[in-house]
Design an enzyme around this catalytic site. Structure first.
Site, short mmCIF file in Angstrom:
data_model
loop_
_atom_site.label_atom_id
_atom_site.label_comp_id
_atom_site.label_asym_id
_atom_site.label_seq_id
_atom_site.Cartn_x
_atom_site.Cartn_y
_atom_site.Cartn_z
N GLU A 1 2.46 11.11 -1.36
CA GLU A 1 2.12 10.02 -1.96
C GLU A 1 0.51 10.41 -1.72
O GLU A 1 -0.02 9.45 -0.36
CB GLU A 1 2.34 8.64 -1.63
CG GLU A 1 1.03 7.24 -2.12
CD GLU A 1 1.43 5.65 -1.54
OE1 GLU A 1 0.48 5.16 -2.39
OE2 GLU A 1 2.77 5.73 -0.86
N LYS B 1 4.33 10.97 -5.76
CA LYS B 1 4.22 9.10 -5.80
C LYS B 1 2.47 8.80 -6.24
O LYS B 1 1.53 8.94 -4.92
CB LYS B 1 4.14 8.34 -4.85
CG LYS B 1 4.50 6.60 -4.95
CD LYS B 1 4.78 6.04 -3.24
CE LYS B 1 4.49 4.26 -4.15
NZ LYS B 1 4.56 3.44 -2.87
#
Length: 349
Positions: A176, A218
């Protein structure tokens, strides 16, 4: 033979499903409870999280749940471990493993995510408790001269080392790199920064030997800054985000699960839907983009439920219905089938 990690990664981005991010640290969770006048105690956090994991039918649109260290060891009011409840529902259990973003030395206003020390042992422990995937979040701000190349590189390197350690112990890494929404930047500026960040992340993932088909990206959606005076339509955001990903994300990646990053819940859903519609814009049954598009939302899934619950267990059913509604709307968006009318006409697509 397909490896177990690839199988798990594919399950996490199954059609019409996404991830429930309920991995807030104790401090973050307490701040969100405080917004609604809820006591900031371990019991209140446990009762709220129990409400989430026991929502009936949650697995219709949720493939995995990202927990926090405290949450991984918690149980329902009946004494059932959250891990067992989720497994029984067919929801894959994940765990946030970074220890937070700290000030980057020599670079005012920038942060580096920490938590690599002892990570191999912690990951093995989490796997023994039932976790099957993990998450590490890097945060990068857009501003005057920001993010610096140093900030991008150090966070990309940390993400790659984390991902390699995950795969070593049998966990699917969720990578992420979040370019934050705060600022006055334009859509184009966000696209440029996000592209450079992703380019460096995948360069480092390659250097560390991370198997791309056994990981999930992500990313942030490409958006103008919250203080920008230039609005962006759903189509603008969809085009900018997908063009950015096509330039930087290898086709081998198992899936892309967008973060919500503080967007209003309904708007995050609509933007995801606009992107997924692009994925089948030609009318072909084959998707345009090489990776499944999904969601990994926290506040955009939880906030309506938390507001309704407000610490009162008499409101559990109302709160759970609100969670299920948002999950189903996002599940529909992940198929490109969301309609604005769903917000008022009921819970079903």
């Amino acid at each position: 033979m397909i490896s177990p990690l690839i199988t798990i990664a594919q399950a996490l981005v199954a059609p019409g499903k996404g991830l429930l991010a309920m991995d807030e640290s104790v401090g973050t969770c307490n701040r969100r409870l405080a917004e609604f006048g809820i006591a900031q105690t371990e019991d209140a956090r446990r009762r709220y999280r129990a409400l989430l994991v026991t929502a009936p039918g949650l697995s219709e649109a949720i493939s995995g749940a990202i927990l926090f260290d405290e949450t991984l060891g918690q149980a329902t009011l009946d004494g059932l471990p959250f891990v067992d409840v989720l497994h029984e529902a067919g929801i894959v259990v994940g765990i946030k493993v970074d220890t937070g973003a700290k000030a980057l030395a020599g670079h005012p206003g920038e942060k580096v995510t920490e938590g690599l020390d002892g990570l191999r042992e912690r990951l093995a422990h989490y796997a023994s408790l039932g976790a099957r995937f993990a998450k590490w979040r890097a945060v990068l701000s857009i501003g005057d001269g920001l993010p610096s190349r140093a900030c991008i590189l150090v966070n990309a390197h940390a993400l790659a080392r984390y991902a390699a350690l995950c795969q070593e112990v049998g966990l699917v890494p969720i990578v992420e790199p979040e370019v934050l929404m705060e600022g006055e930047h334009t859509l184009a500026h966000c696209s440029d920064v996000s592209s450079e960040v992703l380019h460096q992340v995948f360069k480092q993932l390659h250097n560390q030997g991370v198997a791309l088909d056994a990981m999930i990206l992500k990313p942030n959606m490409v958006l103008p800054g919250l203080s920008s005076d230039v609005a962006a339509s759903l189509d603008d955001v969809a085009d900018a985000t997908l063009n950015c990903l096509l330039r930087t994300v290898p086709a081998a990646v198992a899936g892309v699960a967008f973060l919500s990053g503080g967007q209003p819940a309904v708007l995050a859903t609509a933007r995801l839907n606009a992107m997924q519609r692009r994925n089948h814009a030609s009318g072909s049954t084959s998707p345009v983009f090489p990776w499944p598009l999904s969601f990994s939302f926290g506040r955009a899934l939880q906030q309506p439920a938390l507001r309704l619950w407000a610490g009162n267990d008499a409101h559990r059913t109302l709160a759970q219905n609100a969670l299920l509604h948002r999950a189903r709307c996002n599940g529909a968006a992940a198929r490109g089938e969301y309609r604005a009318a769903m917000e008022t006409e009921g819970l079903s697509p």
